[in-house]
Design a protein around this motif. Structure first.
Motif, PDB file in Angstrom:
ATOM      1  N   ASP A   1      -4.410   5.210   0.231  1.00 19.86           N
ATOM      2  CA  ASP A   1      -4.570   4.325  -0.206  1.00 19.86           C
ATOM      3  C   ASP A   1      -6.575   3.799   0.554  1.00 19.86           C
ATOM      4  O   ASP A   1      -5.554   4.413   1.845  1.00 19.86           O
ATOM      5  CB  ASP A   1      -3.966   2.230  -0.344  1.00 19.86           C
ATOM      6  CG  ASP A   1      -2.866   2.922  -1.172  1.00 19.86           C
ATOM      7  OD1 ASP A   1      -3.938   3.973  -2.416  1.00 19.86           O
ATOM      8  OD2 ASP A   1      -2.169   2.157  -0.932  1.00 19.86           O
ATOM      9  N   TRP A   2      -7.514   3.430   0.360  1.00 23.57           N
ATOM     10  CA  TRP A   2      -8.178   3.726   1.318  1.00 23.57           C
ATOM     11  C   TRP A   2      -8.016   1.843   1.547  1.00 23.57           C
ATOM     12  O   TRP A   2      -8.279   0.677   0.735  1.00 23.57           O
ATOM     13  CB  TRP A   2      -9.654   3.500   0.854  1.00 23.57           C
ATOM     14  CG  TRP A   2      -9.749   5.401   1.100  1.00 23.57           C
ATOM     15  CD1 TRP A   2      -9.897   6.478   0.185  1.00 23.57           C
ATOM     16  CD2 TRP A   2     -10.532   5.948   2.054  1.00 23.57           C
ATOM     17  NE1 TRP A   2     -10.156   7.504   0.261  1.00 23.57           N
ATOM     18  CE2 TRP A   2     -10.443   7.326   1.478  1.00 23.57           C
ATOM     19  CE3 TRP A   2     -10.081   5.498   2.752  1.00 23.57           C
ATOM     20  CZ2 TRP A   2     -10.867   8.147   2.365  1.00 23.57           C
ATOM     21  CZ3 TRP A   2     -10.598   6.718   4.349  1.00 23.57           C
ATOM     22  CH2 TRP A   2     -10.866   7.898   3.411  1.00 23.57           C
ATOM     23  N   VAL A   3      -8.479   1.052   2.905  1.00 23.11           N
ATOM     24  CA  VAL A   3      -7.983  -0.224   2.858  1.00 23.11           C
ATOM     25  C   VAL A   3      -9.863  -0.208   3.866  1.00 23.11           C
ATOM     26  O   VAL A   3      -9.904   0.850   5.223  1.00 23.11           O
ATOM     27  CB  VAL A   3      -6.965  -0.389   3.803  1.00 23.11           C
ATOM     28  CG1 VAL A   3      -6.155  -0.068   2.518  1.00 23.11           C
ATOM     29  CG2 VAL A   3      -5.941  -0.043   5.039  1.00 23.11           C
TER      30      VAL A   3
ATOM     31  N   PHE B   1       1.255  -1.365  -0.239  1.00 18.62           N
ATOM     32  CA  PHE B   1      -0.072   0.080  -0.127  1.00 18.62           C
ATOM     33  C   PHE B   1       0.816   1.118   0.359  1.00 18.62           C
ATOM     34  O   PHE B   1       2.268   1.231   0.308  1.00 18.62           O
ATOM     35  CB  PHE B   1      -0.940  -0.253   0.700  1.00 18.62           C
ATOM     36  CG  PHE B   1      -1.670  -1.394   1.629  1.00 18.62           C
ATOM     37  CD1 PHE B   1      -2.358  -1.728   0.487  1.00 18.62           C
ATOM     38  CD2 PHE B   1      -1.698  -2.219   2.218  1.00 18.62           C
ATOM     39  CE1 PHE B   1      -3.591  -2.537   0.709  1.00 18.62           C
ATOM     40  CE2 PHE B   1      -2.211  -3.049   2.473  1.00 18.62           C
ATOM     41  CZ  PHE B   1      -3.105  -3.023   1.602  1.00 18.62           C
ATOM     42  N   LYS B   2       0.189   2.244   0.197  1.00 19.76           N
ATOM     43  CA  LYS B   2       1.021   3.557  -0.411  1.00 19.76           C
ATOM     44  C   LYS B   2       0.138   4.798   0.372  1.00 19.76           C
ATOM     45  O   LYS B   2      -1.040   4.420   0.421  1.00 19.76           O
ATOM     46  CB  LYS B   2       1.323   3.907  -1.634  1.00 19.76           C
ATOM     47  CG  LYS B   2       0.487   4.762  -2.459  1.00 19.76           C
ATOM     48  CD  LYS B   2       0.336   4.808  -3.816  1.00 19.76           C
ATOM     49  CE  LYS B   2      -0.775   5.289  -4.381  1.00 19.76           C
ATOM     50  NZ  LYS B   2      -1.932   4.922  -6.034  1.00 19.76           N
TER      51      LYS B   2
ATOM     52  N   GLU C   1      -8.143   4.956   6.450  1.00 14.28           N
ATOM     53  CA  GLU C   1      -6.362   5.320   5.200  1.00 14.28           C
ATOM     54  C   GLU C   1      -5.206   5.280   6.028  1.00 14.28           C
ATOM     55  O   GLU C   1      -5.237   5.318   6.426  1.00 14.28           O
ATOM     56  CB  GLU C   1      -7.228   6.871   5.317  1.00 14.28           C
ATOM     57  CG  GLU C   1      -6.673   7.080   4.091  1.00 14.28           C
ATOM     58  CD  GLU C   1      -6.529   9.202   4.119  1.00 14.28           C
ATOM     59  OE1 GLU C   1      -5.625   9.315   2.859  1.00 14.28           O
ATOM     60  OE2 GLU C   1      -7.373   9.813   4.512  1.00 14.28           O
TER      61      GLU C   1
ATOM     62  N   THR D   1      -9.656   5.062  -3.500  1.00  9.47           N
ATOM     63  CA  THR D   1      -8.515   5.713  -3.144  1.00  9.47           C
ATOM     64  C   THR D   1      -8.248   6.996  -3.309  1.00  9.47           C
ATOM     65  O   THR D   1      -9.292   7.671  -3.450  1.00  9.47           O
ATOM     66  CB  THR D   1      -7.346   5.232  -3.696  1.00  9.47           C
ATOM     67  OG1 THR D   1      -6.734   5.263  -5.318  1.00  9.47           O
ATOM     68  CG2 THR D   1      -7.393   3.644  -3.903  1.00  9.47           C
TER      69      THR D   1
ATOM     70  N   LYS E   1      -7.456  -4.043   0.207  1.00 12.12           N
ATOM     71  CA  LYS E   1      -7.627  -2.585  -0.702  1.00 12.12           C
ATOM     72  C   LYS E   1      -8.425  -2.189  -1.210  1.00 12.12           C
ATOM     73  O   LYS E   1      -9.116  -3.783  -1.647  1.00 12.12           O
ATOM     74  CB  LYS E   1      -6.176  -2.030  -1.322  1.00 12.12           C
ATOM     75  CG  LYS E   1      -6.394  -0.899  -2.437  1.00 12.12           C
ATOM     76  CD  LYS E   1      -4.810  -0.468  -3.508  1.00 12.12           C
ATOM     77  CE  LYS E   1      -4.858   0.895  -3.694  1.00 12.12           C
ATOM     78  NZ  LYS E   1      -3.838   1.024  -4.666  1.00 12.12           N
TER      79      LYS E   1
END
Length: 76
Positions: free
Chosen positions: A9-11, A5-6, A23, A70, A66
């Motif tokens: 990103d929404w997870v 992830f970065k 987030e 995003t 993920k």
């Protein structure tokens, strides 16, 4: 370990139907008490809001999935 992830990103948690939309803020180092090693690329600091209150947690990246949407704070 490869980062999945970065920031931004929404997870959500894998396998949890009612997991909050979180987030990703950043990767954080976490030390294992069992093996006395520090993991740099495995644990994420995530934030979400619940009833208007900001919550935060550090989670292992393998427990997260993920979401398609995003952007968040770091939206470009």
């Amino acid at each position: 370990m490869i980062r999945k992830f970065k920031p931004g990103d929404w997870v959500k948690l894998k396998g949890k139907a009612k997991s909050p939309k979180m987030e990703v803020l950043r990767y954080v180092p976490k030390k294992s008490s069992l093996f006395n090693e520090t993991y740099l690329d495995a644990f994420l600091e995530c934030v979400w809001y619940e009833n208007g209150e900001r919550k935060a947690s550090v989670l292992h990246q393998n427990k997260l999935i993920k979401m398609i949407e995003t952007g968040g704070l770091y939206k470009v």
